[in-house]
Design an enzyme around this catalytic site. Sequence first.
Site, PDB file in Angstrom:
ATOM      1  N   THR A 183      40.381  56.758 -15.990  1.00 46.73           N
ATOM      2  CA  THR A 183      41.771  56.749 -16.434  1.00 46.73           C
ATOM      3  C   THR A 183      42.374  58.017 -15.882  1.00 46.73           C
ATOM      4  OG1 THR A 183      41.124  55.585 -18.412  1.00 46.73           O
ATOM      5  CG2 THR A 183      43.215  56.742 -18.522  1.00 46.73           C
TER       6      THR A 183
ATOM      7  N   ASP B 223      38.138  46.086 -23.174  1.00 43.31           N
ATOM      8  CA  ASP B 223      38.722  46.815 -24.307  1.00 43.31           C
ATOM      9  C   ASP B 223      38.999  45.910 -25.503  1.00 43.31           C
ATOM     10  OD1 ASP B 223      38.620  49.385 -23.421  1.00 43.31           O
ATOM     11  OD2 ASP B 223      40.726  49.543 -22.867  1.00 43.31           O
TER      12      ASP B 223
ATOM     13  N   SER C 175      43.205  53.337 -26.166  1.00 43.17           N
ATOM     14  CA  SER C 175      43.182  54.684 -26.755  1.00 43.17           C
ATOM     15  C   SER C 175      44.124  55.636 -26.025  1.00 43.17           C
ATOM     16  CB  SER C 175      41.771  55.268 -26.676  1.00 43.17           C
ATOM     17  OG  SER C 175      40.887  54.511 -27.442  1.00 43.17           O
TER      18      SER C 175
HETATM   19  O1  DON Z   1      42.840  51.900 -22.670  1.00 40.62           O
HETATM   20  C1  DON Z   1      41.810  52.474 -22.985  1.00 40.62           C
HETATM   21  O2  DON Z   1      41.667  53.041 -24.040  1.00 40.62           O
HETATM   22  C2  DON Z   1      40.669  52.525 -22.018  1.00 40.62           C
HETATM   23  N1  DON Z   1      40.740  51.413 -21.118  1.00 40.62           N
HETATM   24  C3  DON Z   1      40.723  53.809 -21.317  1.00 40.62           C
HETATM   25  C4  DON Z   1      39.509  53.984 -20.487  1.00 40.62           C
HETATM   26  C5  DON Z   1      39.333  55.370 -20.097  1.00 40.62           C
HETATM   27  O3  DON Z   1      40.024  56.270 -20.490  1.00 40.62           O
HETATM   28  C6  DON Z   1      38.229  55.613 -19.211  1.00 40.62           C
HETATM   29  N2  DON Z   1      38.321  56.942 -18.728  1.00 40.62           N
HETATM   30  N3  DON Z   1      38.362  57.951 -18.738  1.00 40.62           N
END
Ligand code: DON
Length: 575
Positions: free
Chosen positions: A386, A428, A458
Amino acid sequence: MRVYRATALLILLLSPACAPRPEAPGASPAAGIAPTWPHLGKARVSGASKAMVVSGNPIASQVGVDVLRQGGNAVDAAVAVGFVMAVVDPEAGNIGGGGFMVIRLGSGEVHVLDYRETAPGRATAEMYVDDQGQPTDRSVTGHLAAAVPGSVAGLVEAHRRLGRLSFRQIITPAINLARDGFIVDWKRSGSIRGDSARLARFPATGASFLPGGRVPEPGERLIQADLGATLEAIRDRGADGFYRGHTAALIVAEMERGGGIITLEDLAGYRALWREPVKLQYRGFTIYSAPPPSAGGVALGEIMGILEGFSPLPPFASPALLHLEAEAMRRAYTDRYTELGDPAFVSNPVGRLLSPTYMRSLRRSIGKRATPPMSIQPGLRPGPSTTHYSVVDGDGNAVGTTTTLNDLFGSAVTVTGAGFLLNDEMDDFGTRPRSPLASGLVQGEKNRIAPGKRMLSSMTPAIVVNRRGDLYLVVGSRGGTRIITQVYQVLSNIIDHRMGLADAVAAPRMHHQAFPDVLGIEPGGFLPKTLDSLRSLGHQVEPLPPSGDIEAIMKVEGGLIGVSDPRSGGGGAGY
Ligand code: DON
């Protein structure tokens, strides 16, 4: 562009030409931090007097600043950075994923744009379990893992409503970087190397990121011609250049090639949605963040709402503080699992969860020892894929954007002929619908898969306004479920522990997400005797794997300070 080590900030602060001074003097965070902590004083700090972009990739930050210098506003710059990240940071930057953008205009107006992905129309609650009811990895790698991407709709919509420059002008840098190539740095080379076996499983992905069958070395140029053509289609036709016509046909052909289920109708039906921000108060500061379908704002609010009742908080890195924080986080994450989901499908009792009465009852339930665990394992996985970027322009407009493919390089599937990676955001959702919680609820009931539904996130892009009502901070991070607690700790380090931004970001972090019942700590950061005390209170203390990439901008007297997390390879630029 100016990028400094934290020590060099002193030089910046003393320079009469550009002398931003922190609003609150930073206290030394060293007490309580183990001498073995490697990040102290290592945050990358940038200074500017007017406008600034801080992101996980210095090339993207520079493009954002170029857009600001050309007369673009913070939204223009954020949209430009979003497209550039899709080119220069393919592990996380994306046009095949989704995200949340929090925007505060200089006028004080706040908007949140939700461009989270949606489950395809043919998705079912049980699509990722096998005949024995066991989860498979099809929600993580391969075509079935992909949800309908939201990023292009989001970036186009943000620009349509609030941008100032032409769309052509702000997407052109990304097209040029894709067509002409960009120079791979150690971080990008390392991330491709780390995932190369998974990437090589899909021919179009191998062709994009392992040209000639090998990992691009730092210093080499990576050209992505197919991606450049897709970006040109978006330049010429806006969101239709992605969701309809040639690119959409390529996505559907890719689905057919690998057993995925995204259809032309799914793509044509995707919409980015404007939402009311979650508005939080903490010790006189106002924090705006993302509402459901992100749990970020609500969980951040619960953690802070519980802890605000302890005044002052115990000292930084003390066992008493870490215990209280772990217990507050445990309660917030329990609600994350049971109370939140896509508001188009389930009720989200945000008002109740953030009410003073509820905060009080949660606070009172915290004892001197760790709360006994519940016997479930929802199994949320922190991952590294992310990215967050923060922008402040010369008119005081601010944008915080967090965007993701979920896992590193998403599903690892690149759309053949279109040159971009698809997310694995379906993971997710609660992908094990029949695993009961101890309370009798079904795991992630509100976050079960349904066609068209947005999976709970998150992501916690946040904009903070100070006690006088002025813009104070733009902040966010990567880190999966750890995003929320990272953002909380940076805010608390500044507001409660009076640290400057660089120290607040560099300081060691802990994390508790209720399930598993583990108090995670960044190894080497806390004193061994602190960890022994926590164990004696009944906490199961374990080291956390590396994660986190806070990218923050603080408004200070005389200008702006940007800080990129020393845990990652980002950087800021400004003028
Ligand atoms: O939306 C979310 O919470 C996750 N898909 C975020 C994933 C994530 O932050 C991975 N990396 N650092």
